[in-house]
Structures are given as structure tokens and as C-alpha cells.
Design an enzyme around this catalytic site. Structure first.
Site, PDB file in Angstrom:
ATOM      1  N   ARG A 131       0.735  -0.834  -0.271  1.00  0.00           N
ATOM      2  CA  ARG A 131       0.042   0.164  -0.287  1.00  0.00           C
ATOM      3  C   ARG A 131       0.586   1.343  -0.119  1.00  0.00           C
ATOM      4  NH1 ARG A 131      -3.289  -0.630   4.424  1.00  0.00           N
ATOM      5  NH2 ARG A 131      -2.201   0.623   5.805  1.00  0.00           N
ATOM      6  N   TYR A 176     -15.029  22.310 -10.504  1.00  0.00           N
ATOM      7  CA  TYR A 176     -15.119  21.414 -11.617  1.00  0.00           C
ATOM      8  C   TYR A 176     -16.285  20.661  -9.829  1.00  0.00           C
ATOM      9  CZ  TYR A 176     -14.330  15.303 -11.895  1.00  0.00           C
ATOM     10  OH  TYR A 176     -14.827  15.171 -12.869  1.00  0.00           O
ATOM     11  N   ASP A 200      -6.437  23.145  -8.011  1.00  0.00           N
ATOM     12  CA  ASP A 200      -6.523  21.755  -9.090  1.00  0.00           C
ATOM     13  C   ASP A 200      -5.975  22.656 -10.480  1.00  0.00           C
ATOM     14  OD1 ASP A 200      -7.704  20.401 -11.207  1.00  0.00           O
ATOM     15  OD2 ASP A 200      -9.204  19.891 -10.504  1.00  0.00           O
ATOM     16  N   LYS A 228      -6.060  12.694 -16.743  1.00  0.00           N
ATOM     17  CA  LYS A 228      -6.892  13.000 -18.199  1.00  0.00           C
ATOM     18  C   LYS A 228      -5.176  13.646 -18.552  1.00  0.00           C
ATOM     19  CE  LYS A 228     -10.485  14.281 -15.774  1.00  0.00           C
ATOM     20  NZ  LYS A 228     -11.083  15.175 -15.270  1.00  0.00           N
TER      21      LYS A 228
HETATM   22  C1  PLP Z   1     -11.556  15.053 -14.290  1.00  0.00           C
HETATM   23  C2  PLP Z   1     -11.364  15.906 -13.275  1.00  0.00           C
HETATM   24  C3  PLP Z   1     -10.827  16.165 -12.056  1.00  0.00           C
HETATM   25  C4  PLP Z   1     -11.205  14.277 -11.465  1.00  0.00           C
HETATM   26  O1  PLP Z   1     -10.414  13.549 -12.312  1.00  0.00           O
HETATM   27  P1  PLP Z   1     -11.130  11.686 -11.713  1.00  0.00           P
HETATM   28  O2  PLP Z   1      -9.964  11.538 -12.711  1.00  0.00           O
HETATM   29  O3  PLP Z   1     -12.117  11.456 -13.041  1.00  0.00           O
HETATM   30  O4  PLP Z   1     -11.661  11.620 -11.315  1.00  0.00           O
HETATM   31  C5  PLP Z   1     -10.848  16.811 -11.199  1.00  0.00           C
HETATM   32  N1  PLP Z   1     -10.054  18.178 -11.975  1.00  0.00           N
HETATM   33  C6  PLP Z   1      -9.934  18.277 -12.898  1.00  0.00           C
HETATM   34  C7  PLP Z   1     -10.634  19.678 -13.288  1.00  0.00           C
HETATM   35  C8  PLP Z   1     -11.115  17.283 -14.175  1.00  0.00           C
HETATM   36  O5  PLP Z   1     -11.537  17.733 -14.892  1.00  0.00           O
END
Ligand code: PLP
Length: 410
Positions: free
Chosen positions: A76, A130, A202, A227
Site C-alpha cells: 500500500r 469542477y 486544481d 486526463k
Molecule cells: C476530471 C477532473 C477531475 C477529476 O478527475 P477524476 O480522475 O475523473 O476523478 C478533477 N478536476 C478536473 C478539472 C477534472 O476535469
């Protein structure tokens, strides 16, 4: 300070493109001890149990757990595959102490917030965050006695007017989800630093390739690696990269919640990371060409792309970012949602799906009206968000052209 990396040159003299190819490739993760040479990419080290030589060795591994990076303990806490990825992400952020990995971007966001907030605290959250980030604030933080106050993404230094004695953290997302406002991060950071308030961002859209959050003074940088980092739409993952001041809190909260990323996913993310530079630059070029093409269409109202002059915060983007990625949005002027649906349904090269940042183009109908509370979204028509992939730009434009024709004929 804000512009010290604008030329792409990092403090240690290597450009970020070079770092992308070198980061995290320690000899002990790519070679066999005592033998020269080794493999290029750290392999997939799958493990739950780690076997110890003897009891004394096991005891000392337990003591060294204050910081497990690069040390065996238990599956872990990672293996060379996850250590390599975490170290690579840390290397890309000048000023970072370390990076923790999570099974999704949302897990990274929620764990980072839990690490810096306690009951009684107030959180300032950007209104263009988000949506699931906001839902976490309302459904988890609020019942715990942590209040979230939403602020206008264009607030800049005026954020000072929202700060109270209870304000513990400011969360930014720049550009904002769906509506793409670019925030004045240095101005917000300056206010926060003067008041001892933690800043988080973010940074999924820009990645460290185009925006180096910690170098701009932010304390904690969060990326949905789902992403662009992995880039191939086949992995869910998040990361939190922190300065030395916040590293222990971030690490310990991730451990307390049992957060980790699987070795297979880490390996895929590390493989994706190596081509981030070329992917993003191609996606930047295609997305800009397409955004400009859309802007010239009579059916289109506004185009929200940080590199276009009428995007809120465009001048800030010019000042602070080294590029723009492949995600942006636009409205269809004065029509209803059936025209939008017809347009999206007519597209051949754009798939319809959540998420973004992969090599394939996507089109999505999005409606921010009900997820803004500090600001108003009153557009001139329904909004579409595009993720521009690696298809030939001309093919994508031809596809959009025929879809416009189909949608507006009917
Ligand atoms: C998709 C996204 C997230 C979350 O990511 P996941 O891996 O889908 O949980 C967070 N912030 C932004 C800006 C996003 O586009």
C-alpha cells in the site's frame, strides 16, 4: 518570480521537455544491483507483501516509515513503479517536496482538502470549480463543520474581502471547469501568504508543462492524471504535489485513508507522461486552430479558450502560462438544446463522453447554470465543451463543418 520559468528553462538548467524524458528513472528502479546498465522504464512491480531479511530489518523498515519514498514496507505504501511516477511528477514542479498518488483525481482533491481543513475552518472555493469538488464540499465538509464560501474566479486580490479569522484555505482551479476563466493566482497567493492561509490549485488543464503552480507560490498542486498525464483514456488516477511545509500532512492523510494507485496504472501513467510534451503541443495547436475557426462561424456565440483575447483572464493566461491545452468550450447563439444535440450527434470524429485529455476528440453538452452560486452563467445559447485530440486538425474542422450544416438545416 512569476515569470522565471516562462522561457521553459528550469532552475536546474534542464527544460521541462527534457525532464519529462528523464524524471523518475533512478538506477535502482531500472537496473539490477551490481550490474551495469538497465532498462529504460521502471517495470511493473506488483506487491502486497514485502519480504524482510530478519526481524531487525523489519523493525527498522517500520521506523523509517515517517517517509516511505524509495523504501520497501508494504504494497500500500508503493513499489518502485509508483515511486518512480511520484518522483517524476515532483521533479516537474520546482519547489515541490513530494507527490502522493490516488485512485482518481477526485480522491486527490478530497484527500488534499481533508489534509488542510478541520472542523470550524472556512474554505474559499472558486465558483468555477469542477462540479464533484463542490459536491464534496457540500456533502462531506459541510456536515463536518467546515464551511465552504464560493468566490468569483475573477476576484484576484479582492479575495481579501472574503477572508475571516476562520479562513484556512483557498482552492483555485485555473482555467475553471466548463467556463474556462483564468484566475490571478499570484494575486490570490500574495493575499493568502500575508494571512497564513493555505492555497491549493486544481492544475489538471495546464499540467506543469504549461503552468508551474508551486513556482507561482501555490502550496499544493493537484492533477487529475486521468486526463493529460496518462493521456490515453485508459487509467483513473490523481496526484497531489506539495511544498515541504505541507508534504507531511498530505502524505499522512493519504495513508490514513489507505490511498494508493495500482502498479499497473502507475506504469501506464509514467509511460504516458513521457510524451506529454509533444501531445500537449499538438493538442494546443489544433485546439487553437479550431477555436479560431469556431469564432468566425455565424452560429457561434462565445468561444471560451484562455488563449483567445475575449476569454475572462486572457491577459493573466498570457502572463503566467507557457501554453494552452486542448480543452475549451463554445456556445451556439440563440438556439435551443435540440440544435446542440443535433450538432453533437452529427459529429463523426468526436465521441460523446465524460472526461478528457486523451488522444481522441470528444464533444459534450455542458450546462453550468445550476452549478454556479457566486457568479451567474447567462450565456447567449447552449454550451458545448470540446476535447481536441490528435486527429488531423483539417479532419476535425471538416467534421464540425458538416455537423453545423446538419444541425442548422433541420
Ligand atoms: C476530471 C477532473 C477531475 C477529476 O478527475 P477524476 O480522475 O475523473 O476523478 C478533477 N478536476 C478536473 C478539472 C477534472 O476535469
Amino acid at each position: 518570480m512569476a515569470n522565471s520559468h516562462k522561457n521553459g528553462q528550469q532552475p536546474d538548467g534542464r527544460s521541462i521537455e527534457t525532464k519529462l524524458t528523464q524524471a523518475g528513472r533512478r538506477p535502482e528502479w531500472t537496473g539490477i544491483p551490481g550490474q551495469p546498465g538497465g532498462i529504460v522504464n521502471p517495470g511493473v512491480w506488483r506487491a502486497s507483501t514485502i519480504i524482510y531479511e530478519d526481524v531487525a530489518h523489519m523493525m527498522s523498515a517500520r521506523i523509517s516509515q515517517e517517509d516511505s519514498r524509495g523504501r520497501w514496507f508494504y504494497g500500500r505504501k508503493g513499489t518502485p513503479t509508483s515511486w518512480a511516477l511520484a518522483e517524476a511528477l515532483t521533479e516537474l514542479e520546482p519547489g515541490a517536496e513530494g507527490t502522493m498518488l490516488y485512485p482518481s483525481g477526485l480522491a486527490a482533491i478530497s484527500c488534499a482538502l481533508m489534509a488542510v481543513l478541520k472542523p470550524g475552518d472556512h474554505l474559499l472555493m472558486v465558483d468555477s470549480a469542477y462540479d464533484p469538488t463542490r459536491i464534496f464540499c457540500e456533502k462531506v465538509l459541510r456536515p463536518m463543520g467546515i464551511e465552504t464560501i464560493y468566490y468569483d474566479p475573477m476576484i484576484g486580490a479582492d479575495i481579501a474581502s472574503l477572508i475571516t479569522d476562520n479562513t484556512r484555505a483557498i482552492f483555485m482551479e485555473s482555467p475553471g471547469s466548463l467556463t474556462m476563466e483564468v484566475q490571478d493566482v499570484p494575486a490570490i497567493v500574495a493575499v493568502a501568504k500575508a494571512r497564513g492561509i493555505t492555497t491549493l490549485i486544481d492544475n489538471t488543464w495546464a499540467t506543469p508543462l504549461f503552468f508551474q503552480a508551486l513556482a507561482q507560490g501555490v502550496d499544493i498542486s493537484i492533477i487529475a492524471c486521468t486526463k493529460y498525464i496518462t493521456g490515453h483514456s485508459d487509467v483513473m488516477m490523481g496526484s497531489v504535489t506539495a511544498t515541504s511545509q505541507y508534504w507531511e500532512a498530505i502524505q499522512s492523510m493519504a495513508w490514513l485513508f489507505g490511498q494508493m494507485s495500482s502498479p499497473d496504472d502507475c506504469w501506464l501513467a509514467l509511460r504516458g507522461l513521457r510524451t506529454l510534451g509533444v501531445r500537449l503541443k499538438q493538442q494546443e495547436e489544433s485546439a487553437l486552430t479550431i477555436a479560431r475557426w469556431l469564432k468566425a462561424r455565424p452560429e457561434v456565440g462565445i468561444v471560451r479558450h484562455p488563449a483567445l483575447p475575449d476569454c475572462p483572464g486572457h491577459a493573466i493566461w498570457q502572463r503566467d502560462f507557457t501554453g494552452s491545452s486542448g480543452l475549451f468550450s463554445f456556445t451556439l447563439k440563440g438556439v435551443d438544446e435540440t440544435v446542440r444535440a443535433r450538432l453533437i450527434d452529427s459529429l463523426q470524429h468526436f465521441a460523446i463522453g465524460y472526461s478528457w485529455g486523451g488522444y481522441e476528440s470528444l464533444a459534450l453538452p455542458v450546462d453550468p447554470v445550476n452549478i454556479r452560486t457566486a457568479t451567474q452563467w447567462a450565456p447567449d445559447g447552449p454550451l458545448i465543451r470540446l476535447n481536441i485530440g490528435l486527429e488531423k486538425t483539417e479532419d476535425l474542422i471538416a467534421d464540425l463543418e458538416q455537423a453545423f450544416a446538419a444541425a442548422f438545416q433541420g
